[in-house]
Design an enzyme around this catalytic site. Structure first.
Site, PDB file in Angstrom:
ATOM      1  N   ASP A 229       0.828  -1.196   0.000  1.00 37.37           N
ATOM      2  CA  ASP A 229       0.000   0.000   0.000  1.00 37.37           C
ATOM      3  C   ASP A 229       0.868   1.253   0.000  1.00 37.37           C
ATOM      4  O   ASP A 229       2.090   1.200   0.142  1.00 37.37           O
ATOM      5  CB  ASP A 229      -1.015  -0.018   1.143  1.00 37.37           C
ATOM      6  CG  ASP A 229      -0.411   0.298   2.495  1.00 37.37           C
ATOM      7  OD1 ASP A 229       0.764  -0.035   2.688  1.00 37.37           O
ATOM      8  OD2 ASP A 229      -1.108   0.864   3.352  1.00 37.37           O
ATOM      9  N   LYS A 230       0.237   2.381  -0.195  1.00 38.20           N
ATOM     10  CA  LYS A 230       0.936   3.641  -0.433  1.00 38.20           C
ATOM     11  C   LYS A 230       1.960   3.957   0.647  1.00 38.20           C
ATOM     12  O   LYS A 230       3.084   4.379   0.349  1.00 38.20           O
ATOM     13  CB  LYS A 230      -0.090   4.772  -0.532  1.00 38.20           C
ATOM     14  CG  LYS A 230       0.502   6.143  -0.799  1.00 38.20           C
ATOM     15  CD  LYS A 230      -0.591   7.183  -0.910  1.00 38.20           C
ATOM     16  CE  LYS A 230      -0.017   8.576  -1.132  1.00 38.20           C
ATOM     17  NZ  LYS A 230      -1.070   9.596  -1.252  1.00 38.20           N
TER      18      LYS A 230
END
Length: 433
Positions: A229-230
């Site tokens: 994820d980011k």
């Protein structure tokens, strides 16, 4: 859909009919996909459109309902907010797109203003729009390539880089950088709800992209096999041919991929090592957050998730810990959700409870007052969960040999780890950084 790393190939997206979107190929599972109810004058407060089973893109879903009551402190209710509340799971951004596309009417008049105020007695007719493909342009983005050959690419993803384009993140992604690195053309990617993509890091989901090429059929080609994820930094593998993609995907499914994450936690887990087997599902009160759900896993509510953890160091007299994680499954935000369940949310993880205030409340009583100012400065700079994919190993899809890669955590992680160690450290057996 998967983007190809073969510059001689073309990209494609199949032209899927609306009926194919609404109904799966297996007739037995049709009843699990959509339940669409039409409104009547005595409708209840229960949502009229319920989407169950696996995630869908909602295209073509219709809502016809008369507003019964406006439950709002101000006595006013926005059109986009009301529709979002009536279709379970859909994002407001998706509803707003449908309104702006002229697919929503109030009292038989088209309304294209998302903030239009509705009142009791208004008749609302809404059709959710198709998602328009995003375009991913090759971008000259510096990539930290740990390893590359003609079959695979291993990248050290920095924190804050999104893996693939999504609404609100159409550029600057890992995909954009890989397209440039491999001299590939612009591709069209299937669009999805922006809120879904914000949390879409399920480790075992392959990623695909395509380019609309008229009447050609879908041409699935390999690419990103798993995602981070980011906010997570660290190692990620990309397949460069179809065989490699299939081979790596199978390893992920069999849980034979060697993956190690490290994190800094708020507090120290008890016991110092263990296995967490708690299903993870979407938090019904917050769409951008997942939650650990004790009890039997349910495909409609939560999915089976298992993590193993081990404390490597107890830091700052127990105010924090360096924890190693090994995943048996790869659910969205699995480590973050399990850490919160254990009562040790990751430092910097505002979504899951690892807030700046929590960090200060745990650390201040354990350090000399002369260090409080520096602590406040360090904590104020935390802008992502302290989570790093430190090691990755797999069987090479071409040679069959076991390959292993590791990378040190980035500067933001290393800085606060070093400072916490200066306060105090008690090392346990395990990973040595």
């Amino acid at each position: 859909m998967i983007f190809s790393l073969n510059s001689a190939s073309f990209f494609s997206i199949s032209h899927t009919s609306q009926s194919a979107l609404l109904f799966p190929r297996n007739p037995k599972s049709c009843s699990r996909v959509f339940r669409i109810l039409r409104a009547c004058s005595n409708s209840t407060d229960e949502p009229l459109v319920s989407v169950s089973g696996r995630r869908t893109n909602y295209a073509g879903v219709r809502l016809e309902e008369t507003v019964v009551d406006v439950n709002s402190d101000s006595g006013k209710l926005r059109l986009d907010s009301w529709i979002s509340s009536r279709i379970i799971g859909i994002s407001r951004a998706r509803v707003q797109s449908s309104i702006r596309s002229g697919l929503v009417s109030v009292n038989d008049r088209i309304v294209d203003k998302v903030s239009h105020v509705i009142r009791a007695g208004d008749k609302v007719n809404c059709t959710i729009s198709e998602l328009q493909p995003l375009r991913a342009e090759p971008e000259d983005i510096p990539l930290d390539i740990v390893y590359e050959d003609e079959h695979v690419l291993v990248v050290n993803k920095p924190a804050h880089m999104v893996v693939h384009p999504a609404p609100g993140n159409a550029s600057g992604t890992l995909v954009n950088g890989i397209l440039h690195h491999c001299s590939l053309p612009t591709v069209a990617l299937p669009n999805r709800d922006s809120e879904e993509d914000d949390i879409s890091d399920d480790e075992f989901n392959s990623f695909a992209a395509g380019q609309n090429c008229g009447t050609c059929e879908t041409n699935i080609r390999p690419g990103i096999v798993h995602r981070l994820d980011k906010g997570t930094s660290g190692l990620l593998v990309v397949a460069k041919d179809e065989h490699s993609h299939a081979h790596l995907s199978e390893q992920f499914k069999l849980h034979s991929i060697h993956r190690v994450y490290i994190s800094l936690t708020s507090g120290v887990p008890t016991p110092l090592s263990g296995r967490v087997e708690i299903p993870v599902g979407r938090d019904p009160n917050n769409r951008i957050r997942m939650t650990a759900v004790p009890g039997p896993s349910n495909s409609g509510q939560a999915r089976h998730a298992a993590s193993r953890y081990k404390v490597i160091e107890i830091l700052a007299a127990g105010g924090s810990a360096l924890v190693e994680w090994r995943l048996e499954t790869g659910r969205t935000h699995q480590i973050r959700a399990h850490a919160k369940y254990l009562g040790i949310p990751l430092l910097g993880d505002e979504v899951y409870g690892g807030t700046k205030n929590m960090a200060l409340s745990l650390l201040r009583p354990r350090i000399p007052s002369s260090h409080h100012g520096q602590l406040a400065q360090l904590v104020s700079r935390l802008d992502r969960p302290c989570l790093h994919a430190v090691a990755l190993g797999f069987n090479h899809p071409k040679t069959g040999k076991n390959v292993h890669f590791s990378c040190q955590p980035p500067e933001d992680f290393a800085e606060i780890l070093s400072w916490l160690r200066k306060i105090s450290t008690e090392k346990k057996k395990g990973l040595i950084l």
